[in-house]
Design a protein around this motif. Structure first.
Motif, PDB file in Angstrom:
ATOM      1  N   LEU A  85      12.239  25.654 -18.308  1.00 27.53           N
ATOM      2  CA  LEU A  85      11.411  25.099 -17.239  1.00 27.53           C
ATOM      3  C   LEU A  85      11.534  25.899 -15.948  1.00 27.53           C
ATOM      4  N   ALA A  86      12.743  26.329 -15.607  1.00 31.00           N
ATOM      5  CA  ALA A  86      12.926  27.094 -14.367  1.00 31.00           C
ATOM      6  C   ALA A  86      12.168  28.414 -14.427  1.00 31.00           C
ATOM      7  N   SER A  87      12.258  29.122 -15.533  1.00 26.73           N
ATOM      8  CA  SER A  87      11.542  30.398 -15.642  1.00 26.73           C
ATOM      9  C   SER A  87      10.032  30.183 -15.644  1.00 26.73           C
ATOM     10  N   LEU A  88       9.565  29.132 -16.296  1.00 26.06           N
ATOM     11  CA  LEU A  88       8.139  28.816 -16.312  1.00 26.06           C
ATOM     12  C   LEU A  88       7.644  28.483 -14.905  1.00 26.06           C
ATOM     13  N   CYS A  89       8.413  27.710 -14.176  1.00 29.36           N
ATOM     14  CA  CYS A  89       7.995  27.290 -12.835  1.00 29.36           C
ATOM     15  C   CYS A  89       7.968  28.452 -11.857  1.00 29.36           C
ATOM     16  N   ILE A  90       8.906  29.368 -11.955  1.00 30.92           N
ATOM     17  CA  ILE A  90       8.903  30.529 -11.064  1.00 30.92           C
ATOM     18  C   ILE A  90       7.673  31.384 -11.331  1.00 30.92           C
ATOM     19  N   GLN A  91       7.336  31.595 -12.588  1.00 27.11           N
ATOM     20  CA  GLN A  91       6.151  32.376 -12.927  1.00 27.11           C
ATOM     21  C   GLN A  91       4.881  31.692 -12.441  1.00 27.11           C
ATOM     22  N   MET A  92       4.812  30.386 -12.624  1.00 24.91           N
ATOM     23  CA  MET A  92       3.621  29.654 -12.193  1.00 24.91           C
ATOM     24  C   MET A  92       3.512  29.639 -10.678  1.00 24.91           C
ATOM     25  N   TYR A  93       4.636  29.544  -9.968  1.00 25.41           N
ATOM     26  CA  TYR A  93       4.592  29.570  -8.517  1.00 25.41           C
ATOM     27  C   TYR A  93       4.004  30.885  -8.012  1.00 25.41           C
ATOM     28  N   ILE A  94       4.432  31.982  -8.586  1.00 28.68           N
ATOM     29  CA  ILE A  94       3.921  33.285  -8.146  1.00 28.68           C
ATOM     30  C   ILE A  94       2.406  33.327  -8.260  1.00 28.68           C
ATOM     31  N   LEU A  95       1.872  32.864  -9.377  1.00 30.40           N
ATOM     32  CA  LEU A  95       0.423  32.893  -9.579  1.00 30.40           C
ATOM     33  C   LEU A  95      -0.306  31.882  -8.709  1.00 30.40           C
ATOM     34  N   PHE A  96       0.162  30.647  -8.675  1.00 31.14           N
ATOM     35  CA  PHE A  96      -0.559  29.603  -7.945  1.00 31.14           C
ATOM     36  C   PHE A  96      -0.460  29.791  -6.435  1.00 31.14           C
ATOM     37  N   GLY A  98      -0.068  32.607  -4.849  1.00 34.34           N
ATOM     38  CA  GLY A  98      -0.932  33.744  -4.543  1.00 34.34           C
ATOM     39  C   GLY A  98      -2.401  33.376  -4.587  1.00 34.34           C
ATOM     40  N   PHE A  99      -2.780  32.555  -5.557  1.00 34.15           N
ATOM     41  CA  PHE A  99      -4.173  32.108  -5.663  1.00 34.15           C
ATOM     42  C   PHE A  99      -4.578  31.308  -4.434  1.00 34.15           C
TER      43      PHE A  99
END
Length: 151
Positions: A85-96, A98-99
């Motif tokens: 979950l932590a790795s997924l959330c960090i990746q999603m934060y970068i994309l969202f 930035g969007f």
């Protein structure tokens, strides 16, 4: 197939689909921040940011991971799901993040990733991991992945 095998297959398919979407979006929309290439100008900034990043990162992955081991029945799965979950959330934060920065600024450009972005991603994952701690043992891993995406 029994219920447990079906749940494991669902988790693999769900996480694989989300990671594939993140991978494709990262290829198209993400680049390294300029500060990562210019070592002379960014040396002092990196020396100031890296210790904070390192401390927060350890707190997220080690601190929260072993904090979730308080339930004897879910100890090992809690550590693994915490890392997922932590790795997924960090990746999603970068994309969202930035969007939404592009939406509010009106300028569409690639999302720069640097230590500041990664540290903010760690803070964003902390919110999901706190929810994870409250729901541990009551929800399935697939539900936790969906909660992380929604939150």
């Amino acid at each position: 197939q029994d219920g447990a095998s079906r749940d494991k297959l669902l988790i693999c398919k769900l996480f694989g689909l989300i990671e594939l979407c993140i991978f494709l979006a990262s290829i198209l929309c993400v680049e390294y921040a300029a500060e990562t290439f210019d070592s002379a100008a960014s040396g002092a900034r990196m020396r100031g940011l890296y210790p904070a990043f390192q401390d927060v990162h350890v707190m997220i992955f080690v601190g929260f991971g072993f904090l979730m081991t308080f339930l004897r029945k879910y100890g090992f799965s809690a550590v693994g799901l915490n890392l997922l979950l932590a790795s997924l959330c960090i990746q999603m934060y970068i994309l969202f993040a930035g969007f939404w920065d592009c939406v509010f600024s009106g300028v569409w450009e690639r999302v720069p990733v640097g230590l500041e972005t990664l540290t903010l991603g760690d803070f964003a994952s902390a919110a999901i991991l706190i929810s994870f701690g409250a729901l541990l043992g009551k929800t399935s891993p697939a539900q936790m992945i969906l909660l992380a995406v929604a939150e």
